[in-house]
Design a protein around this motif. Sequence first.
Motif, PDB file in Angstrom:
ATOM      1  N   MET A   1      47.318  35.257  49.637  1.00  0.00           N
ATOM      2  CA  MET A   1      47.346  34.886  48.253  1.00  0.00           C
ATOM      3  C   MET A   1      46.890  33.429  48.154  1.00  0.00           C
ATOM      4  O   MET A   1      47.250  32.612  48.980  1.00  0.00           O
ATOM      5  N   PHE A   2      46.064  33.156  47.175  1.00  0.00           N
ATOM      6  CA  PHE A   2      45.546  31.810  46.937  1.00  0.00           C
ATOM      7  C   PHE A   2      46.013  31.318  45.579  1.00  0.00           C
ATOM      8  O   PHE A   2      46.018  32.084  44.618  1.00  0.00           O
ATOM      9  N   THR A   3      46.344  30.037  45.485  1.00  0.00           N
ATOM     10  CA  THR A   3      46.533  29.453  44.157  1.00  0.00           C
ATOM     11  C   THR A   3      45.146  29.205  43.575  1.00  0.00           C
ATOM     12  O   THR A   3      44.147  29.184  44.296  1.00  0.00           O
ATOM     13  N   LEU A   4      45.090  29.027  42.278  1.00  0.00           N
ATOM     14  CA  LEU A   4      43.814  28.762  41.619  1.00  0.00           C
ATOM     15  C   LEU A   4      43.162  27.512  42.215  1.00  0.00           C
ATOM     16  O   LEU A   4      41.970  27.502  42.506  1.00  0.00           O
ATOM     17  N   GLU A   5      43.940  26.466  42.432  1.00  0.00           N
ATOM     18  CA  GLU A   5      43.393  25.224  42.983  1.00  0.00           C
ATOM     19  C   GLU A   5      42.875  25.425  44.406  1.00  0.00           C
ATOM     20  O   GLU A   5      41.815  24.918  44.762  1.00  0.00           O
ATOM     21  N   ALA A   6      43.608  26.168  45.230  1.00  0.00           N
ATOM     22  CA  ALA A   6      43.167  26.426  46.612  1.00  0.00           C
ATOM     23  C   ALA A   6      41.901  27.279  46.620  1.00  0.00           C
ATOM     24  O   ALA A   6      40.983  27.038  47.411  1.00  0.00           O
ATOM     25  N   LEU A   7      41.839  28.274  45.739  1.00  0.00           N
ATOM     26  CA  LEU A   7      40.652  29.116  45.652  1.00  0.00           C
ATOM     27  C   LEU A   7      39.449  28.298  45.198  1.00  0.00           C
ATOM     28  O   LEU A   7      38.363  28.404  45.772  1.00  0.00           O
ATOM     29  N   SER A  26      36.294  40.291  34.693  1.00  0.00           N
ATOM     30  CA  SER A  26      37.072  41.165  33.813  1.00  0.00           C
ATOM     31  C   SER A  26      36.179  41.851  32.786  1.00  0.00           C
ATOM     32  O   SER A  26      36.325  43.042  32.521  1.00  0.00           O
ATOM     33  N   GLN A  27      35.254  41.097  32.202  1.00  0.00           N
ATOM     34  CA  GLN A  27      34.360  41.669  31.195  1.00  0.00           C
ATOM     35  C   GLN A  27      33.463  42.748  31.795  1.00  0.00           C
ATOM     36  O   GLN A  27      33.271  43.811  31.207  1.00  0.00           O
ATOM     37  N   VAL A  28      32.912  42.484  32.973  1.00  0.00           N
ATOM     38  CA  VAL A  28      32.046  43.468  33.632  1.00  0.00           C
ATOM     39  C   VAL A  28      32.853  44.692  34.036  1.00  0.00           C
ATOM     40  O   VAL A  28      32.411  45.833  33.843  1.00  0.00           O
ATOM     41  N   LEU A  40      41.883  42.634  41.381  1.00  0.00           N
ATOM     42  CA  LEU A  40      42.750  41.707  42.094  1.00  0.00           C
ATOM     43  C   LEU A  40      44.019  41.526  41.292  1.00  0.00           C
ATOM     44  O   LEU A  40      44.100  41.919  40.145  1.00  0.00           O
ATOM     45  N   HIS A  41      45.016  40.968  41.927  1.00  0.00           N
ATOM     46  CA  HIS A  41      46.305  40.748  41.280  1.00  0.00           C
ATOM     47  C   HIS A  41      46.491  39.261  41.053  1.00  0.00           C
ATOM     48  O   HIS A  41      46.059  38.449  41.852  1.00  0.00           O
ATOM     49  N   TRP A  42      47.138  38.908  39.969  1.00  0.00           N
ATOM     50  CA  TRP A  42      47.432  37.513  39.709  1.00  0.00           C
ATOM     51  C   TRP A  42      48.846  37.402  39.162  1.00  0.00           C
ATOM     52  O   TRP A  42      49.389  38.360  38.639  1.00  0.00           O
ATOM     53  N   ARG A  43      49.414  36.232  39.360  1.00  0.00           N
ATOM     54  CA  ARG A  43      50.722  35.953  38.782  1.00  0.00           C
ATOM     55  C   ARG A  43      50.832  34.470  38.493  1.00  0.00           C
ATOM     56  O   ARG A  43      50.197  33.645  39.160  1.00  0.00           O
ATOM     57  N   GLU A  44      51.623  34.172  37.491  1.00  0.00           N
ATOM     58  CA  GLU A  44      51.854  32.781  37.109  1.00  0.00           C
ATOM     59  C   GLU A  44      53.126  32.309  37.794  1.00  0.00           C
ATOM     60  O   GLU A  44      54.136  32.999  37.789  1.00  0.00           O
ATOM     61  N   GLN A  45      53.034  31.150  38.426  1.00  0.00           N
ATOM     62  CA  GLN A  45      54.185  30.550  39.093  1.00  0.00           C
ATOM     63  C   GLN A  45      54.316  29.127  38.567  1.00  0.00           C
ATOM     64  O   GLN A  45      53.612  28.227  39.038  1.00  0.00           O
ATOM     65  N   GLY A  46      55.159  28.946  37.574  1.00  0.00           N
ATOM     66  CA  GLY A  46      55.273  27.624  36.962  1.00  0.00           C
ATOM     67  C   GLY A  46      53.994  27.288  36.241  1.00  0.00           C
ATOM     68  O   GLY A  46      53.570  27.991  35.338  1.00  0.00           O
ATOM     69  N   ASN A  47      53.331  26.216  36.674  1.00  0.00           N
ATOM     70  CA  ASN A  47      52.068  25.798  36.068  1.00  0.00           C
ATOM     71  C   ASN A  47      50.856  26.261  36.852  1.00  0.00           C
ATOM     72  O   ASN A  47      49.751  25.817  36.593  1.00  0.00           O
ATOM     73  N   GLU A  48      51.050  27.128  37.854  1.00  0.00           N
ATOM     74  CA  GLU A  48      49.945  27.596  38.694  1.00  0.00           C
ATOM     75  C   GLU A  48      49.785  29.101  38.598  1.00  0.00           C
ATOM     76  O   GLU A  48      50.742  29.823  38.346  1.00  0.00           O
ATOM     77  N   ASP A  54      44.636  43.549  47.227  1.00  0.00           N
ATOM     78  CA  ASP A  54      45.345  44.381  48.194  1.00  0.00           C
ATOM     79  C   ASP A  54      44.394  44.691  49.344  1.00  0.00           C
ATOM     80  O   ASP A  54      43.184  44.479  49.251  1.00  0.00           O
ATOM     81  N   GLU A  55      44.925  45.143  50.449  1.00  0.00           N
ATOM     82  CA  GLU A  55      44.132  45.308  51.673  1.00  0.00           C
ATOM     83  C   GLU A  55      42.966  46.276  51.489  1.00  0.00           C
ATOM     84  O   GLU A  55      41.868  46.038  51.988  1.00  0.00           O
ATOM     85  N   ALA A  56      43.158  47.361  50.747  1.00  0.00           N
ATOM     86  CA  ALA A  56      42.076  48.340  50.547  1.00  0.00           C
ATOM     87  C   ALA A  56      40.909  47.709  49.783  1.00  0.00           C
ATOM     88  O   ALA A  56      39.746  47.913  50.135  1.00  0.00           O
TER      89      ALA A  56
END
Length: 67
Positions: A1-7, A26-28, A40-48, A54-56
Amino acid sequence: MFTLEALAARLGRSSAGVTGTLSMLSQVTHSVHGRRNRPLHWREQGNEYSYALDEAVALSWRSLRGL
């Protein structure tokens, strides 16, 4: 998992640039495949936000890229 800043750092892009690219993905995904969710999966953690595949899905992307 990557944070937005790390990615963004790994890709050599700004956080806004990565967010824009993911928005276009998302649009495509919706217009071409009729899906509203990104592959892909995303989640908000505080301000990040954190993103993960997933592996597949990761294996599919690796095979498409020849890795």
